[in-house]
Write a protein that holds these residues in place. Structure first.
Motif, PDB file in Angstrom:
ATOM      1  N   ARG A  47       0.753  -1.218  -0.031  1.00 29.71           N
ATOM      2  CA  ARG A  47      -0.026  -0.043  -0.103  1.00 29.71           C
ATOM      3  C   ARG A  47       1.030   1.070   0.069  1.00 29.71           C
ATOM      4  O   ARG A  47       1.805   1.281   0.946  1.00 29.71           O
ATOM      5  CB  ARG A  47      -0.986   0.060   1.150  1.00 29.71           C
ATOM      6  CG  ARG A  47      -1.966  -0.991   1.117  1.00 29.71           C
ATOM      7  CD  ARG A  47      -2.804  -0.830   2.511  1.00 29.71           C
ATOM      8  NE  ARG A  47      -3.800  -1.958   2.393  1.00 29.71           N
ATOM      9  CZ  ARG A  47      -3.790  -3.138   3.141  1.00 29.71           C
ATOM     10  NH1 ARG A  47      -2.663  -3.084   3.932  1.00 29.71           N
ATOM     11  NH2 ARG A  47      -4.588  -3.893   3.404  1.00 29.71           N
ATOM     12  N   ARG A  81      -9.163  -1.636  -0.813  1.00 32.48           N
ATOM     13  CA  ARG A  81      -8.100  -1.907  -0.192  1.00 32.48           C
ATOM     14  C   ARG A  81      -7.026  -1.046  -0.825  1.00 32.48           C
ATOM     15  O   ARG A  81      -5.949  -0.955  -0.281  1.00 32.48           O
ATOM     16  CB  ARG A  81      -7.708  -3.478  -0.394  1.00 32.48           C
ATOM     17  CG  ARG A  81      -8.645  -4.384   0.334  1.00 32.48           C
ATOM     18  CD  ARG A  81      -8.167  -5.843  -0.179  1.00 32.48           C
ATOM     19  NE  ARG A  81      -7.971  -6.037  -1.518  1.00 32.48           N
ATOM     20  CZ  ARG A  81      -7.449  -7.356  -1.994  1.00 32.48           C
ATOM     21  NH1 ARG A  81      -6.896  -8.146  -1.389  1.00 32.48           N
ATOM     22  NH2 ARG A  81      -7.487  -7.474  -3.159  1.00 32.48           N
ATOM     23  N   LEU A 132      -4.596  -1.732  -3.422  1.00 31.17           N
ATOM     24  CA  LEU A 132      -3.224  -2.497  -3.185  1.00 31.17           C
ATOM     25  C   LEU A 132      -2.509  -2.606  -4.533  1.00 31.17           C
ATOM     26  O   LEU A 132      -3.120  -2.375  -5.773  1.00 31.17           O
ATOM     27  CB  LEU A 132      -3.525  -3.921  -2.649  1.00 31.17           C
ATOM     28  CG  LEU A 132      -3.929  -4.288  -1.167  1.00 31.17           C
ATOM     29  CD1 LEU A 132      -4.162  -5.751  -1.165  1.00 31.17           C
ATOM     30  CD2 LEU A 132      -2.526  -3.764  -0.287  1.00 31.17           C
TER      31      LEU A 132
END
Length: 203
Positions: free
Chosen positions: A21, A61, A63
């Motif tokens: 991340r 998320r 990601l």
């Protein structure tokens, strides 16, 4: 007929850099390299490699997923200088220049089995506001000529740094003949090689 004990032990490491991340930026890739003490020698596998480019996921998320494989085998006569892996993450800035996004490093786990590590990255900062502005305009941000320096304790206190975000790695470790080199003080050995903390599962 007497059988002599082996003079070296083997350390086989296989795993992958799963995901990370990062705040801002896109089209990220990373370079990884291993560093170890003088008694360690690479038997097979790649000591350095460059990953593919990943884009940020569209879900909540956010990601960057690589799932990039790692596979290397060492041999050594001494556990001193236990191997470390160093990651250098690169991306593109607003002007399309390739810039450093983060550095991180950790020791290879000292116990057999499957391990997951969540690592925080950092980047060097410019010494002044003017230098920071110039590096942003020219696309030449501060970075290390030799990333292996971050795996060394000496001299790191003089390098300004900025904590960024996390990156996840998974290791599988298979030792061979390591028991014959068990250190006298196992507690000290454990503290020495686990400076990056206990494993944290990736959620």
């Amino acid at each position: 007929m007497s059988v002599s004990s082996p003079s070296v032990f083997l350390l086989s490491v296989s795993g992958q850099v799963e995901a990370g991340r990062f705040m801002g930026g896109d089209n990220l890739h990373f370079n990884y390299c291993f560093t170890a003490g003088q008694d360690w020698e690479v038997v097979s596998g790649l000591e350095e490699c460059v990953s593919q480019t990943a884009c940020c996921s569209d879900d909540e998320r956010q990601l960057f997923v690589w799932n990039f494989p790692i596979d290397i085998t060492y041999k050594s006569t001494n556990p001193f200088g236990w191997p470390q892996i160093i990651l250098s993450v690169y991306g593109t800035d607003f002007f399309g220049n390739i810039v450093i996004v983060g550095y991180t490093a950790c020791h290879v786990p000292i116990t057999p089995g499957t391990h997951t590590r969540r690592l925080k990255t950092f980047v060097p900062e410019s010494a002044s506001t003017i230098q920071k502005l110039m590096s942003w305009l020219t696309g030449r941000r501060p970075e290390f000529l030799n990333p292996k320096i971050i795996a060394q304790g000496r001299g790191r206190e003089v390098k300004p740094r900025l904590t960024n975000v996390s990156e996840d790695e998974q290791f599988g470790r298979r030792p061979k003949n390591l028991s014959i080199y068990r250190p006298r003080d196992e507690r000290y050995f454990g503290r020495r090689t686990q400076l990056n903390g206990s494993p944290e599962p990736f959620v």
